[in-house]
Scaffold this active site. Structure first.
Site, mmCIF file in Angstrom:
data_model
loop_
_atom_site.group_PDB
_atom_site.id
_atom_site.type_symbol
_atom_site.label_atom_id
_atom_site.label_comp_id
_atom_site.label_asym_id
_atom_site.label_seq_id
_atom_site.Cartn_x
_atom_site.Cartn_y
_atom_site.Cartn_z
ATOM 1 N NE ARG A 109 39.643 47.884 38.055
ATOM 2 C CZ ARG A 109 40.919 47.212 37.285
ATOM 3 N NH1 ARG A 109 40.081 46.789 36.642
ATOM 4 N NH2 ARG A 109 41.915 47.429 37.166
ATOM 5 C CD GLU A 123 35.283 44.312 37.231
ATOM 6 O OE1 GLU A 123 34.206 44.163 36.000
ATOM 7 O OE2 GLU A 123 35.766 44.524 37.116
ATOM 8 N NE ARG A 139 37.931 36.512 34.369
ATOM 9 C CZ ARG A 139 36.990 36.069 33.933
ATOM 10 N NH1 ARG A 139 35.450 35.266 34.351
ATOM 11 N NH2 ARG A 139 36.048 37.610 33.079
ATOM 12 C CG HIS A 140 35.361 39.800 37.296
ATOM 13 N ND1 HIS A 140 34.794 39.548 36.410
ATOM 14 C CD2 HIS A 140 36.675 40.904 36.922
ATOM 15 C CE1 HIS A 140 35.547 40.019 35.143
ATOM 16 N NE2 HIS A 140 36.874 40.547 35.427
ATOM 17 C CD GLU A 150 43.994 40.266 32.378
ATOM 18 O OE1 GLU A 150 42.547 40.635 31.586
ATOM 19 O OE2 GLU A 150 43.904 41.672 32.720
ATOM 20 C CB SER A 191 46.340 44.349 32.323
ATOM 21 O OG SER A 191 45.517 43.655 31.329
ATOM 22 N NE ARG A 240 40.938 37.835 38.403
ATOM 23 C CZ ARG A 240 40.370 39.056 37.034
ATOM 24 N NH1 ARG A 240 41.548 38.572 35.555
ATOM 25 N NH2 ARG A 240 39.652 39.746 36.645
HETATM 26 P P1 ATP Z 1 39.204 41.382 33.274
HETATM 27 O O1 ATP Z 1 39.115 41.953 31.710
HETATM 28 O O2 ATP Z 1 40.080 40.018 33.715
HETATM 29 O O3 ATP Z 1 38.197 41.629 34.087
HETATM 30 P P2 ATP Z 1 40.581 43.391 33.377
HETATM 31 O O4 ATP Z 1 41.683 43.712 31.800
HETATM 32 O O5 ATP Z 1 39.793 44.803 32.895
HETATM 33 O O6 ATP Z 1 41.061 42.637 34.011
HETATM 34 P P3 ATP Z 1 42.886 45.540 34.167
HETATM 35 O O7 ATP Z 1 42.584 46.506 34.659
HETATM 36 O O8 ATP Z 1 44.390 45.112 33.705
HETATM 37 O O9 ATP Z 1 41.644 44.265 34.451
HETATM 38 O O10 ATP Z 1 43.705 45.221 35.475
HETATM 39 C C1 ATP Z 1 44.640 44.954 36.300
HETATM 40 C C2 ATP Z 1 44.803 43.210 37.378
HETATM 41 O O11 ATP Z 1 43.829 42.998 37.934
HETATM 42 C C3 ATP Z 1 44.125 41.969 36.379
HETATM 43 O O12 ATP Z 1 44.790 41.658 35.287
HETATM 44 C C4 ATP Z 1 43.370 41.335 37.345
HETATM 45 O O13 ATP Z 1 44.226 40.223 37.716
HETATM 46 C C5 ATP Z 1 42.900 42.270 38.314
HETATM 47 N N1 ATP Z 1 42.003 42.376 38.451
HETATM 48 C C6 ATP Z 1 40.499 43.700 37.475
HETATM 49 N N2 ATP Z 1 39.533 43.415 37.954
HETATM 50 C C7 ATP Z 1 39.185 42.683 39.142
HETATM 51 C C8 ATP Z 1 38.352 42.634 39.794
HETATM 52 N N3 ATP Z 1 37.190 43.254 39.673
HETATM 53 N N4 ATP Z 1 38.195 41.790 40.659
HETATM 54 C C9 ATP Z 1 39.659 40.377 40.936
HETATM 55 N N5 ATP Z 1 40.820 41.569 40.255
HETATM 56 C C10 ATP Z 1 40.921 42.519 39.388
HETATM 57 MG MG MG Z 2 43.756 43.404 31.973
#
Ligand code: ATP
Ligand code: MG
Length: 434
Positions: free
Chosen positions: A212, A214, A220-221, A357, A360, A408
Site C-alpha cells: 500500500r 500509504e 500502524r501503517h 482495526e 476487515s 497489526r
Molecule cells: P486502515 O483504515 O486502518 O488504514 P484499511 O481499512 O485501509 O486499514 P483494509 O483494506 O481493510 O485496511 O486491510 C485489511 C487489514 O490489513 C487491515 O485491517 C489491517 O490489519 C491491515 N492493513 C491495511 N493497511 C495496512 C498498512 N498500511 N500497514 C499495515 N497493515 C495494514
Molecule cells: Mg479496513
C-alpha cells in the site's frame, strides 16, 4: 568432546564442551577475567583465572572486541555465581569473525536507542533477546495459523503480487513499469480469492505480502505488510465468517500462551484470551457511543483513528479487548461488499483489538448484475475488471472473507508501540533500506 551451542544442553553435560557464540561482554578484574558468550538460547560465563590459563590464550580471549564470534572449548565447572549454575574454564578457542570497533549500537547497554538507529542497524538490534522474541512469536503465530486453517479445511493458495488492476482503490497503488505497460503491486489478494470461489476451491487462505502506497506516517501503517486473507463459500451470512475468525484467533492466542511461554517471559508480557464469541457492535451503535462520549460524527462518516481509539477505551472499560463493528455504511466499504438492501448499510465488519482495526471483511456481492451495478455506482471502469467479472458470470456461490494484518495483530497482542517493531525490515514513506 561434546559439541553444543545450546546452554540448555550444556547444563546436562560435564567434562569438556565446545560452545559457540558472540562475545557479549568481557570483564577483566586483574587476577581473573570473565567473558559472557551469547547464543540464541542465552548466555554462558567463561571464567579465566589468570594463573591457571595459558598466558597466550588468556591474552587473546580477554582482548577480543565485543560481539566477535568465537568457538571456545573448555571444561565445565559448576558454579553458584552464575545463572546457569555453571561456568566454562577455557582450554582453546577459535576466532570465526572479529567485530569491528566501535559497534554501531550496543546490544546490552541500557541506553535508549532511537527507532531509526535500531532499524538502520537491525542486524545488531535483533541480537537483543527481547527483540528476537517478537519474531519468534511471529513465527509461532504463522505456524499456529497454518494449523488452524488446515483444521478448518482451508487450502493455502498464492495469488499474483504483480497485477494489472487494484482492488482497494487507486490512492494506495504502487505503479511500476511492466515491459512498457503500467502494472501495480497487489494491495490485497481480494479479486483472486473471490475468483477462486467459483472453482470449488471453496475454503482458501493466503499469507503473503500486501503493498500500500500509504503516504501518511503513522505507527500502524507501512507500505508492505503481511496479510492473512481467507475466503469461504456457501455462507448464510457474514456471521459465518465472523465465527470462523473467532475460532482461528482463539486458537492462536491459546496456542501462543502455551508455545510462547519463554518468549513472553523475556518480553514480560502475558497474552489474555478473551472468551468467544466477541461482542458485536453495529456502526450506528458506535456513533451513539461516541456521541455520548463527546465525539460527534455524522451518519456515513468514517470512525477514524480517534473514533476507533475511543470505542476501544469504552470497550476496555467493559473488559473487552476484541470486538466486532459491523454493518458499516455501504459508501464506506469497497465495491465487492454486499449491500444490506433497503438500508444505507452493508454486510461488512471490522475486528478491532484494543482500539485499533486489525481486520476487515464481510459477505461479498456474488450476483453478477448487482456487482456490476455496484461497481458503476462507485465510478469504476468495469472493463478493466473483465477478468474478475467473468468468474461471476458462470456460477458463483455466495461467499465472504477477510483480511487480517498480521503485524497489526502482533502489535496489539504484545502491546508494542509501533508496527515497525513487528517487521524485520519495515518499509514506509521514508524507508526502503535495509
Ligand atoms: P486502515 O483504515 O486502518 O488504514 P484499511 O481499512 O485501509 O486499514 P483494509 O483494506 O481493510 O485496511 O486491510 C485489511 C487489514 O490489513 C487491515 O485491517 C489491517 O490489519 C491491515 N492493513 C491495511 N493497511 C495496512 C498498512 N498500511 N500497514 C499495515 N497493515 C495494514
Ligand atoms: Mg479496513
Amino acid at each position: 568432546m561434546n559439541i553444543c551451542r545450546d546452554s540448555e544442553t550444556i547444563s546436562t553435560g560435564d567434562g569438556v564442551v565446545e560452545v559457540k557464540g558472540w562475545v557479549q561482554d568481557i570483564r577483566n578484574l586483574g587476577g581473573i577475567s570473565f567473558i559472557v558468550l551469547r547464543d540464541r538460547h542465552g548466555t554462558i560465563q567463561i571464567t579465566l583465572p589468570k594463573k591457571k590459563i595459558d598466558p597466550e590464550l588468556f591474552e587473546k580471549l580477554t582482548t577480543l572486541p565485543r560481539e566477535s564470534v568465537v568457538s571456545v572449548v573448555g571444561e565445565v565447572k559448576s558454579s553458584d555465581q552464575t545463572e546457569l549454575g555453571l561456568e566454562l574454564i577455557p582450554l582453546s578457542f577459535e576466532l570465526y569473525s572479529k567485530a569491528d570497533v566501535p559497534l554501531p549500537m550496543g546490544v546490552v547497554d541500557k541506553v535508549n536507542v532511537e527507532m531509526d538507529t535500531r532499524l538502520n542497524n537491525r542486524f545488531m538490534d535483533l541480537r537483543k533477546p527481547e527483540i528476537r522474541a517478537i519474531f519468534e512469536i511471529k513465527s509461532m503465530m504463522l505456524e499456529l495459523l497454518n494449523e488452524a486453517m488446515a483444521n478448518n479445511g482451508f487450502s493455502q493458495v498464492s495469488t499474483p503480487k504483480l497485477v494489472e488492476s487494484g482492488a482497494e482503490g487507486g490512492a494506495t497503488l504502487f505503479e511500476l513499469d511492466y515491459f512498457g505497460k503500467p502494472a501495480y503491486l497487489a494491495q490485497s489478494p481480494q479479486l483472486y480469492k473471490q475468483m477462486l470461489m467459483s472453482t470449488g476451491l471453496d475454503r482458501i487462505y493466503e499469507i503473503g505480502p500486501a503493498f500500500r502506497a500509504e503516504r501518511s506516517n503513522t505507527n500502524r501503517h507501512v507500505t508492505e505488510f503481511i496479510s492473512f486473507d481467507g475466503e469461504m463459500s456457501w455462507i448464510s451470512s457474514q456471521s459465518d465468517i465472523m465465527k470462523m475468525i473467532e475460532n482461528i484467533i482463539d486458537r492462536i492466542l491459546k496456542g501462543l500462551k502455551e508455545k510462547g511461554k519463554k518468549q513472553l517471559a523475556i518480553l514480560g508480557k502475558e497474552i489474555s484470551v478473551p472468551p468467544v464469541p466477541y461482542p458485536v457492535l453495529t456502526y450506528s451503535e458506535c456513533l451513539r457511543m461516541l456521541e455520548k462520549a463527546g465525539m460527534k460524527l455524522n451518519e456515513g462518516d468514517d470512525l477514524g483513528t480517534e473514533g476507533e481509539k475511543l470505542i476501544g477505551d469504552l470497550m476496555s472499560e467493559k473488559g473487552h479487548e476484541l470486538y466486532w463493528i459491523h454493518e458499516y455504511p455501504e459508501v464506506e466499504k469497497p465495491f465487492y461488499i454486499m449491500e444490506k438492501e433497503g438500508t444505507p448499510y452493508s454486510f461488512s465488519f471490522d475486528l478491532d483489538y484494543k482500539g485499533q482495526e486489525i481486520s476487515s471483511g464481510g459477505q461479498r456481492e456474488h450476483r453478477y448484475d448487482k456487482l456490476v451495478e455496484r461497481m458503476k455506482k462507485k465510478g469504476m471502469d468495469t472493463e478493466s475488471f473483465g477478468f474478475y467479472l467473468d468468474a461471476f458470470k458462470y456460477g458463483m456461490p455466495p461467499h465472504g472473507g477477510w483480511g487480517i494484518g498480521i503485524e497489526r495483530m502482533l502489535v496489539k497482542m504484545l502491546d508494542l508501540q509501533n508496527i515497525r517493531e513487528a517487521i524485520l525490515f519495515p518499509r514506509d514513506l521514508s524507508r526502503l533500506s535495509p
